[in-house]
Design a protein around this motif. Structure first.
Motif, PDB file in Angstrom:
ATOM      1  N   ASN A   1       9.290   1.372 -16.515  1.00 33.83           N
ATOM      2  CA  ASN A   1       7.736   1.659 -16.323  1.00 33.83           C
ATOM      3  C   ASN A   1       7.146   0.827 -17.680  1.00 33.83           C
ATOM      4  O   ASN A   1       7.840   0.627 -18.768  1.00 33.83           O
ATOM      5  CB  ASN A   1       7.467   3.226 -16.539  1.00 33.83           C
TER       6      ASN A   1
ATOM      7  N   THR B   1       3.802  -3.241  -7.347  1.00 34.74           N
ATOM      8  CA  THR B   1       2.431  -2.737  -7.624  1.00 34.74           C
ATOM      9  C   THR B   1       2.267  -2.010  -6.157  1.00 34.74           C
ATOM     10  O   THR B   1       2.356  -2.397  -5.153  1.00 34.74           O
ATOM     11  CB  THR B   1       1.531  -3.669  -7.752  1.00 34.74           C
ATOM     12  N   VAL B   2       1.855  -0.714  -6.103  1.00 34.28           N
ATOM     13  CA  VAL B   2       1.724   0.179  -5.001  1.00 34.28           C
ATOM     14  C   VAL B   2       0.276   0.585  -5.071  1.00 34.28           C
ATOM     15  O   VAL B   2      -0.244   1.178  -6.096  1.00 34.28           O
ATOM     16  CB  VAL B   2       2.418   1.458  -4.988  1.00 34.28           C
ATOM     17  N   LEU B   3      -0.683   0.049  -4.229  1.00 32.75           N
ATOM     18  CA  LEU B   3      -2.101   0.285  -3.971  1.00 32.75           C
ATOM     19  C   LEU B   3      -2.410   1.506  -3.442  1.00 32.75           C
ATOM     20  O   LEU B   3      -1.499   2.010  -2.357  1.00 32.75           O
ATOM     21  CB  LEU B   3      -2.810  -0.914  -3.762  1.00 32.75           C
TER      22      LEU B   3
ATOM     23  N   GLU C   1       0.761  -1.290   0.058  1.00 40.08           N
ATOM     24  CA  GLU C   1       0.068  -0.006   0.077  1.00 40.08           C
ATOM     25  C   GLU C   1       0.823   1.198  -0.022  1.00 40.08           C
ATOM     26  O   GLU C   1       2.076   1.069   0.625  1.00 40.08           O
ATOM     27  CB  GLU C   1      -0.930   0.054   1.182  1.00 40.08           C
ATOM     28  N   LYS C   2       0.496   2.334  -0.551  1.00 42.06           N
ATOM     29  CA  LYS C   2       0.958   3.304  -0.624  1.00 42.06           C
ATOM     30  C   LYS C   2       1.507   4.113   0.741  1.00 42.06           C
ATOM     31  O   LYS C   2       0.838   3.464   1.657  1.00 42.06           O
ATOM     32  CB  LYS C   2       0.182   4.860  -1.436  1.00 42.06           C
ATOM     33  N   LYS C   3       2.651   4.456   0.798  1.00 36.05           N
ATOM     34  CA  LYS C   3       3.210   5.130   2.250  1.00 36.05           C
ATOM     35  C   LYS C   3       3.838   4.174   2.808  1.00 36.05           C
ATOM     36  O   LYS C   3       4.683   4.260   3.882  1.00 36.05           O
ATOM     37  CB  LYS C   3       2.222   5.734   2.917  1.00 36.05           C
TER      38      LYS C   3
ATOM     39  N   GLU D   1       5.089   5.516  -3.248  1.00 37.31           N
ATOM     40  CA  GLU D   1       3.827   6.292  -3.859  1.00 37.31           C
ATOM     41  C   GLU D   1       3.230   5.498  -5.035  1.00 37.31           C
ATOM     42  O   GLU D   1       3.981   4.559  -5.479  1.00 37.31           O
ATOM     43  CB  GLU D   1       4.324   7.508  -4.500  1.00 37.31           C
ATOM     44  N   LEU D   2       2.019   5.874  -5.266  1.00 38.70           N
ATOM     45  CA  LEU D   2       1.346   5.075  -6.455  1.00 38.70           C
ATOM     46  C   LEU D   2       2.178   5.025  -7.749  1.00 38.70           C
ATOM     47  O   LEU D   2       2.166   4.058  -8.414  1.00 38.70           O
ATOM     48  CB  LEU D   2      -0.092   5.970  -6.805  1.00 38.70           C
ATOM     49  N   GLY D   3       2.914   6.367  -7.928  1.00 37.24           N
ATOM     50  CA  GLY D   3       3.648   6.408  -9.284  1.00 37.24           C
ATOM     51  C   GLY D   3       5.133   5.522  -9.126  1.00 37.24           C
ATOM     52  O   GLY D   3       5.691   5.357 -10.218  1.00 37.24           O
ATOM     53  N   ASP D   4       5.280   4.808  -8.141  1.00 40.65           N
ATOM     54  CA  ASP D   4       6.665   4.006  -8.044  1.00 40.65           C
ATOM     55  C   ASP D   4       6.302   2.506  -8.413  1.00 40.65           C
ATOM     56  O   ASP D   4       7.246   1.944  -8.681  1.00 40.65           O
ATOM     57  CB  ASP D   4       7.018   3.736  -6.583  1.00 40.65           C
ATOM     58  N   SER D   5       4.988   2.302  -8.644  1.00 43.64           N
ATOM     59  CA  SER D   5       4.657   1.040  -9.632  1.00 43.64           C
ATOM     60  C   SER D   5       5.405   0.847 -10.746  1.00 43.64           C
ATOM     61  O   SER D   5       5.235   1.694 -11.805  1.00 43.64           O
ATOM     62  CB  SER D   5       3.281   1.243  -9.913  1.00 43.64           C
TER      63      SER D   5
END
Lengths: 112, 109
Positions: free
Chosen positions: A38, A110-112, A14-16, A83-87
């Motif tokens: 990416n 995958t960051v949710l 999860e994010k954070k 962060e979400l964008g790190d996926s």
């Protein structure tokens, strides 16, 4: 001969939350690279090590990313907080001097 | 402007066909050039280096045009196993590789 080994292969967080990736290069390769790939893009260099020294970390977002290669062999890349964008897929590569770079299978984050 | 630009494709060709594609690079001081192959959900692997004189490796032919700053790859007699993403790679200095986004090739039976 064993190739570049990475673990884990997949990670969902999860994010954070913090996350860490591990890489074991090909034996004898003194140069180690971490790349970010990416979806639909080519790999982009994050950091390069010569033995235990980070000789190019200009593309590493240092506010949340860190890396180490304490004994000049294995390396760890950490993100805190994610962060979400790190996926993305995080690829490790190694080479002998500045010769061909061999890539590991990557860690798909995958960051949710 | 990206350092390396490629046509993303996809190039969808029948077995036995010839397929060709290229990429352009922006840094005229680039030292070396390569094509890497990346299968779905796998790591990139070096396919071949690219030389100014052109070079062949079996069914694969690579060409470099330094004046126009483009690199090409041609695959003859395509096989199903050639289906992959082909990454154009430029070496900017002793170690730094700049990757294109890749060209996807699908060979159908």
């Amino acid at each position: 001969e064993a190739g570049v080994v990475q673990s884990p292969r997949y990670k969902i967080i999860e994010k954070k939350q913090p996350v860490a990736f591990w890489c074991n290069p090909i034996s004898g390769h003194n140069t180690l690279y971490w790349y970010l790939q990416n979806l639909g893009q080519g790999p982009e260099l994050l950091i390069r090590y010569e033995n235990e020294e980070a000789v190019d970390d200009s593309q590493l977002p240092k506010d949340r990313f860190s890396a180490e290669r304490l004994k000049g062999v294995d390396s760890t890349l950490k993100i805190q907080p994610a962060e979400l964008g790190d996926s993305a897929v995080y690829l490790c590569a190694s080479s002998a001097q500045n010769n061909e770079q061999f890539f590991g299978p990557g860690t798909r984050l995958t960051v949710l | 402007r990206k350092e390396v630009e490629q046509d993303p494709g996809p190039f969808n060709v029948p077995e036995g066909a010839t397929v060709a594609f290229n990429c352009t690079y922006s840094n005229s001081a680039s030292q070396s050039f390569f094509w890497y192959r990346q299968d779905c959900r796998k790591e990139p692997k070096l396919l071949m280096s690219v030389y100014s004189s052109g070079n062949e490796d079996g069914r694969f032919t690579a060409q470099l045009n330094r004046a126009s700053q483009y690199i090409s790859l041609l695959i003859r007699d395509s096989k199903l196993s050639d289906s992959a993403t082909y990454l154009c790679v430029v070496k900017l200095n002793d170690y730094k590789l700049s990757f294109g986004a890749g060209t996807t090739v699908t060979v159908r039976a």
